[in-house]
Design a protein around this motif. Structure first.
Motif, PDB file in Angstrom:
ATOM      1  N   SER A  82      46.376  17.853  -0.410  1.00 42.98           N
ATOM      2  CA  SER A  82      46.130  16.464  -0.782  1.00 42.98           C
ATOM      3  C   SER A  82      45.327  15.790   0.324  1.00 42.98           C
ATOM      4  O   SER A  82      45.715  15.801   1.486  1.00 42.98           O
ATOM      5  N   LEU A  83      44.188  15.248  -0.049  1.00 36.11           N
ATOM      6  CA  LEU A  83      43.337  14.582   0.930  1.00 36.11           C
ATOM      7  C   LEU A  83      44.000  13.306   1.455  1.00 36.11           C
ATOM      8  O   LEU A  83      44.630  12.571   0.685  1.00 36.11           O
ATOM      9  N   PRO A  84      43.852  13.014   2.740  1.00 35.47           N
ATOM     10  CA  PRO A  84      44.338  11.728   3.259  1.00 35.47           C
ATOM     11  C   PRO A  84      43.646  10.562   2.556  1.00 35.47           C
ATOM     12  O   PRO A  84      42.485  10.679   2.125  1.00 35.47           O
ATOM     13  N   ASP A  85      44.333   9.470   2.431  1.00 34.81           N
ATOM     14  CA  ASP A  85      43.793   8.345   1.673  1.00 34.81           C
ATOM     15  C   ASP A  85      42.477   7.838   2.252  1.00 34.81           C
ATOM     16  O   ASP A  85      41.520   7.574   1.505  1.00 34.81           O
ATOM     17  N   ASP A  86      42.407   7.690   3.591  1.00 34.47           N
ATOM     18  CA  ASP A  86      41.185   7.126   4.166  1.00 34.47           C
ATOM     19  C   ASP A  86      40.015   8.088   4.002  1.00 34.47           C
ATOM     20  O   ASP A  86      38.879   7.676   3.765  1.00 34.47           O
ATOM     21  N   LEU A  87      40.272   9.383   4.122  1.00 32.99           N
ATOM     22  CA  LEU A  87      39.202  10.352   3.924  1.00 32.99           C
ATOM     23  C   LEU A  87      38.732  10.371   2.480  1.00 32.99           C
ATOM     24  O   LEU A  87      37.525  10.396   2.200  1.00 32.99           O
ATOM     25  N   ALA A  88      39.671  10.323   1.550  1.00 27.62           N
ATOM     26  CA  ALA A  88      39.302  10.306   0.137  1.00 27.62           C
ATOM     27  C   ALA A  88      38.487   9.066  -0.194  1.00 27.62           C
ATOM     28  O   ALA A  88      37.476   9.139  -0.913  1.00 27.62           O
ATOM     29  N   ASP A  89      38.905   7.916   0.339  1.00 25.18           N
ATOM     30  CA  ASP A  89      38.168   6.680   0.076  1.00 25.18           C
ATOM     31  C   ASP A  89      36.756   6.749   0.654  1.00 25.18           C
ATOM     32  O   ASP A  89      35.800   6.264   0.044  1.00 25.18           O
ATOM     33  N   TRP A  90      36.624   7.356   1.861  1.00 25.11           N
ATOM     34  CA  TRP A  90      35.298   7.466   2.455  1.00 25.11           C
ATOM     35  C   TRP A  90      34.396   8.380   1.629  1.00 25.11           C
ATOM     36  O   TRP A  90      33.208   8.095   1.420  1.00 25.11           O
ATOM     37  N   LEU A  91      34.950   9.492   1.128  1.00 25.38           N
ATOM     38  CA  LEU A  91      34.162  10.408   0.298  1.00 25.38           C
ATOM     39  C   LEU A  91      33.678   9.722  -0.973  1.00 25.38           C
ATOM     40  O   LEU A  91      32.522   9.861  -1.380  1.00 25.38           O
ATOM     41  N   ASP A 117      25.317   8.013  -2.895  1.00 23.76           N
ATOM     42  CA  ASP A 117      24.397   9.095  -3.259  1.00 23.76           C
ATOM     43  C   ASP A 117      23.990   9.090  -4.729  1.00 23.76           C
ATOM     44  O   ASP A 117      23.075   9.808  -5.120  1.00 23.76           O
ATOM     45  N   ARG A 118      24.652   8.307  -5.544  1.00 28.98           N
ATOM     46  CA  ARG A 118      24.292   8.275  -6.968  1.00 28.98           C
ATOM     47  C   ARG A 118      22.844   7.831  -7.167  1.00 28.98           C
ATOM     48  O   ARG A 118      22.181   8.264  -8.123  1.00 28.98           O
ATOM     49  N   SER A 119      22.385   6.947  -6.295  1.00 29.05           N
ATOM     50  CA  SER A 119      21.036   6.403  -6.476  1.00 29.05           C
ATOM     51  C   SER A 119      19.943   7.400  -6.099  1.00 29.05           C
ATOM     52  O   SER A 119      18.768   7.162  -6.348  1.00 29.05           O
ATOM     53  N   VAL A 172      24.455  11.145 -19.962  1.00 27.34           N
ATOM     54  CA  VAL A 172      25.491  10.881 -18.956  1.00 27.34           C
ATOM     55  C   VAL A 172      24.983  11.156 -17.549  1.00 27.34           C
ATOM     56  O   VAL A 172      25.747  11.498 -16.658  1.00 27.34           O
ATOM     57  N   ALA A 173      23.661  11.010 -17.363  1.00 25.14           N
ATOM     58  CA  ALA A 173      23.103  11.282 -16.035  1.00 25.14           C
ATOM     59  C   ALA A 173      23.734  10.378 -14.975  1.00 25.14           C
ATOM     60  O   ALA A 173      23.999  10.803 -13.854  1.00 25.14           O
ATOM     61  N   ALA A 174      24.016   9.131 -15.344  1.00 29.31           N
ATOM     62  CA  ALA A 174      24.581   8.198 -14.366  1.00 29.31           C
ATOM     63  C   ALA A 174      26.016   8.542 -14.003  1.00 29.31           C
ATOM     64  O   ALA A 174      26.535   8.070 -12.994  1.00 29.31           O
ATOM     65  N   LYS A 175      26.668   9.403 -14.806  1.00 28.80           N
ATOM     66  CA  LYS A 175      28.069   9.736 -14.551  1.00 28.80           C
ATOM     67  C   LYS A 175      28.247  11.163 -14.055  1.00 28.80           C
ATOM     68  O   LYS A 175      29.343  11.715 -14.142  1.00 28.80           O
ATOM     69  N   ARG A 176      27.194  11.783 -13.557  1.00 28.79           N
ATOM     70  CA  ARG A 176      27.311  13.189 -13.178  1.00 28.79           C
ATOM     71  C   ARG A 176      28.217  13.395 -11.972  1.00 28.79           C
ATOM     72  O   ARG A 176      28.655  14.519 -11.710  1.00 28.79           O
ATOM     73  N   PHE A 177      28.498  12.351 -11.203  1.00 31.64           N
ATOM     74  CA  PHE A 177      29.404  12.499 -10.068  1.00 31.64           C
ATOM     75  C   PHE A 177      30.862  12.192 -10.447  1.00 31.64           C
ATOM     76  O   PHE A 177      31.747  12.323  -9.607  1.00 31.64           O
ATOM     77  N   GLU A 178      31.091  11.794 -11.700  1.00 33.07           N
ATOM     78  CA  GLU A 178      32.448  11.441 -12.102  1.00 33.07           C
ATOM     79  C   GLU A 178      33.432  12.605 -11.953  1.00 33.07           C
ATOM     80  O   GLU A 178      34.572  12.391 -11.536  1.00 33.07           O
ATOM     81  N   PRO A 179      33.058  13.859 -12.310  1.00 30.62           N
ATOM     82  CA  PRO A 179      34.032  14.951 -12.101  1.00 30.62           C
ATOM     83  C   PRO A 179      34.482  15.077 -10.657  1.00 30.62           C
ATOM     84  O   PRO A 179      35.662  15.332 -10.387  1.00 30.62           O
ATOM     85  N   LEU A 180      33.544  14.887  -9.702  1.00 31.54           N
ATOM     86  CA  LEU A 180      33.915  14.977  -8.289  1.00 31.54           C
ATOM     87  C   LEU A 180      34.822  13.826  -7.892  1.00 31.54           C
ATOM     88  O   LEU A 180      35.788  13.999  -7.138  1.00 31.54           O
ATOM     89  N   ARG A 197      28.362  15.596   3.628  1.00 28.88           N
ATOM     90  CA  ARG A 197      26.986  15.202   3.323  1.00 28.88           C
ATOM     91  C   ARG A 197      26.731  15.405   1.835  1.00 28.88           C
ATOM     92  O   ARG A 197      27.527  16.007   1.124  1.00 28.88           O
ATOM     93  N   SER A 198      25.572  14.929   1.374  1.00 22.79           N
ATOM     94  CA  SER A 198      25.259  14.988  -0.044  1.00 22.79           C
ATOM     95  C   SER A 198      25.287  16.414  -0.558  1.00 22.79           C
ATOM     96  O   SER A 198      25.797  16.696  -1.642  1.00 22.79           O
ATOM     97  N   GLU A 199      24.712  17.373   0.255  1.00 21.43           N
ATOM     98  CA  GLU A 199      24.681  18.744  -0.238  1.00 21.43           C
ATOM     99  C   GLU A 199      26.085  19.317  -0.385  1.00 21.43           C
ATOM    100  O   GLU A 199      26.356  20.098  -1.300  1.00 21.43           O
ATOM    101  N   HIS A 200      27.009  18.895   0.492  1.00 25.02           N
ATOM    102  CA  HIS A 200      28.377  19.374   0.358  1.00 25.02           C
ATOM    103  C   HIS A 200      29.024  18.808  -0.901  1.00 25.02           C
ATOM    104  O   HIS A 200      29.756  19.502  -1.604  1.00 25.02           O
ATOM    105  N   LEU A 201      28.740  17.547  -1.189  1.00 25.35           N
ATOM    106  CA  LEU A 201      29.297  16.936  -2.389  1.00 25.35           C
ATOM    107  C   LEU A 201      28.782  17.629  -3.643  1.00 25.35           C
ATOM    108  O   LEU A 201      29.519  17.852  -4.607  1.00 25.35           O
ATOM    109  N   ILE A 202      27.485  17.980  -3.633  1.00 30.16           N
ATOM    110  CA  ILE A 202      26.902  18.659  -4.794  1.00 30.16           C
ATOM    111  C   ILE A 202      27.521  20.043  -4.965  1.00 30.16           C
ATOM    112  O   ILE A 202      27.799  20.497  -6.075  1.00 30.16           O
ATOM    113  N   ILE A 203      27.746  20.744  -3.856  1.00 34.82           N
ATOM    114  CA  ILE A 203      28.396  22.051  -3.931  1.00 34.82           C
ATOM    115  C   ILE A 203      29.770  21.931  -4.577  1.00 34.82           C
ATOM    116  O   ILE A 203      30.150  22.712  -5.443  1.00 34.82           O
TER     117      ILE A 203
END
Length: 545
Positions: free
Chosen positions: A333-342, A349-351, A417-425, A531-537
């Motif tokens: 379980s991710l810590p709350d502050d880390l999860a909020d920062w992510l 990065d959505r833009s 749903v291009a604008a929502k592609r980060f929703e699963p993450l 970073r963005s590349e990690h989020l995409i992975i």
């Protein structure tokens, strides 16, 4: 009055629609009665039939000829010879009855006949012309159907949820039933309802049989859910074709429905007393399943001992296993502050993801073009070279069209749903953030559900739970534990191997003085500020799961 002959009246129309008939039965009878009255004919019976004369086997026509052979009548009155026969067999029977002197006279409103050689020849020609007309009409209809199929238009009656558009000769969604059909697919795809229950639910919503307006039986519902027409594919004469009609569901939804149907088709296993952790784990010594049983008011986990009868593994109480599972879940379980920062970083990065979406769409389009070219080559190899049998051609074409439809659905999804592609993450991060609270609640059913979601290779050895994180939890924690960050919730902490990517001593959240304690075994040789590349992975890993 003609007293020499007794006549049967025979009128017929095809089973086709009224507006396409040359004469309705009422029109034929009106002209025949005028002929009977004008010539004073003796009529002893009448036959009215609604059946095509292209093939033999009309019951009333056969009954009439049998009664002529029996001598009840020796004449027939019809509007035109084509009412009697449009095939060689029935026409030949009438000629034979004339030659055998059992049928002496034929009367028609639009044709003149006498039992002479010349008139029998003309009658035979009339029958032959009627047969030619039927054969030519049949060939033209088949040619038109082949052209409709080539254009992607289903040539038969539209299934429930669609309507045949008469002016443009196309198939369009039924504004009333189409939403209900779509809802039926989505409801059954959840796997929570049976076909019988789905039939009852959809009946109350208005999805009924077209003619009787009655409840669709479970077999009709099953046929509907199995019909690929609803995701844009139709099958004619065993061959798969791509339709131009608007699909009601996606290929992914259709596949989920087939999987749910397959699962429900399997026979139920024998009923046992319910234990929450039964079947969840395997024995670390022999690999058999871990079962549960009740002893002295408590539930215990033990090996089924199907491989090794005399084994050394002790029993484990359910409460102790609950504590170990809670600790294991809390460890990812991710810590709350880390999860909020992510999540904040993802929203930033959505833009900047437009280029990635554009590149992905181009790749999907290239795959679609490649599949279309492959289908063209397949058809050419089948038609020109004969490289495949008809069955192989149909199978390969169906597979290619299914892949193409799936890619087209993916392309539509990217557009919509291009604008929502980060929703699963985001859902994953929020879910990981909530796991610590699931662990705190210590509800066994919820703990099992969460462990099955985040873990694999679940084994029990010497009363100790061992497991491996699934993706994307493996990418986040690298088989490691965040329990030292989240504070262990149980003294029976589950042993985990490896260390967390997220607890490098160099990592520091911008704007915060908090620094996690050093990881056991030392820091990893990478700086892992997300970073963005990690989020995409992580996103791709989540989608590939």
């Amino acid at each position: 009055m003609d007293t020499n002959h007794k006549y049967f009246i025979y009128v017929r129309k095809s089973t086709d629609t009224e507006e396409r008939q040359a004469r309705s039965i009422g029109d034929q009878l009106a002209e025949i009665r005028e002929l009977v009255h004008r010539q004073g004919l003796d009529v002893i019976g009448s036959f009215e039939e609604s059946q095509s004369a292209m093939t033999k086997g009309r019951p009333l026509f056969n009954e009439m000829l049998e009664r002529v052979e029996a001598g009840e009548a020796d004449g027939i009155i019809a509007w035109h010879p084509d009412r009697l026969a449009r095939n060689a067999f029935d026409g030949g029977r009438i000629i034979d009855l004339i030659d055998d002197h059992k049928l002496h006279d034929l009367k028609f409103c639009t044709f003149w006949f006498e039992p002479t050689a010349q008139r029998k020849l003309m009658l035979n020609l009339a029958f032959g012309q009627s047969k030619y007309y039927s054969d030519s009409l049949s060939a033209n209809i088949r040619r038109g159907q082949r052209q409709k199929i080539a254009n992607g238009v289903y040539p038969l009656k539209a299934p429930i949820g669609y309507l045949n558009e008469p002016k443009l000769r196309t198939i369009v969604p039924d504004p009333v039933r189409a939403p209900l059909v779509k809802e039926a697919f989505e409801l059954y795809a959840t796997g929570t309802v049976s076909l019988t229950r789905l039939s009852e639910i959809m009946h109350t919503k208005g999805l009924q049989t077209v003619r009787a307006r009655a409840m669709m039986k479970s077999n009709r519902i099953q046929d509907l859910l199995r019909n690929p027409f609803y995701y844009g594919i139709f099958i004619v004469n065993g061959e798969t074709h791509e339709g131009t009609h608007a699909p009601l569901v996606t290929k992914a939804t259709f596949d989920r429905v087939q999987e749910a149907m397959l699962r429900r088709s399997k026979p139920d296993s024998p009923r046992h007393k319910y234990y929450v952790y039964r079947g969840l784990l395997h024995c670390g010594e022999c690999g058999c399943s871990i079962t549960m049983e009740a002893q002295k008011g408590h539930n215990y986990l033990r090996c089924t001992k199907r491989v090794i009868r005399s084994y050394s593994q002790p029993y484990l109480r359910e409460e102790t296993m609950t504590g170990q599972i809670a600790a294991a879940i809390a460890s990812v379980s991710l810590p709350d502050d880390l999860a909020d920062w992510l999540i904040a970083r993802i929203n930033t990065d959505r833009s900047t993801n437009a280029a990635l979406i554009t590149d992905t769409k181009q790749k999907v389009r290239k795959k679609i073009i490649s599949i279309e070219a492959s289908l063209d080559r397949l058809t050419a190899a089948y038609l020109d070279v004969g490289a495949f049998t008809a069955a192989e051609f149909r199978t390969r074409k169906a597979e290619g069209l299914a892949k193409k439809r799936k890619l087209e659905d993916d392309l539509v999804a990217l557009d919509t749903v291009a604008a929502k592609r980060f929703e699963p993450l985001i859902r994953f991060i929020n879910g990981s953030k909530q796991l610590k609270y699931v662990a705190q609640a210590a509800n066994p059913a919820e703990l099992r559900k969460s462990l099955e979601q985040v873990g694999s290779s679940l084994t029990l050895t010497n009363r100790t739970l061992t497991w491996e994180p699934r993706r994307p939890w493996k990418l986040v924690v690298n088989k490691g534990s965040l329990a030292h960050v989240n504070a262990a919730l149980s003294s029976s902490a589950a042993p985990l191997r490896g260390e967390s990517h997220l607890c490098s001593p160099k990592w520091r959240r911008p704007g915060s003085n908090r620094q996690p304690p050093p990881c056991k075994g030392g820091a990893l040789p990478i700086e892992l500020r997300p970073r963005s590349e990690h989020l995409i992975i992580l996103l791709l890993a989540r989608q590939a799961k």
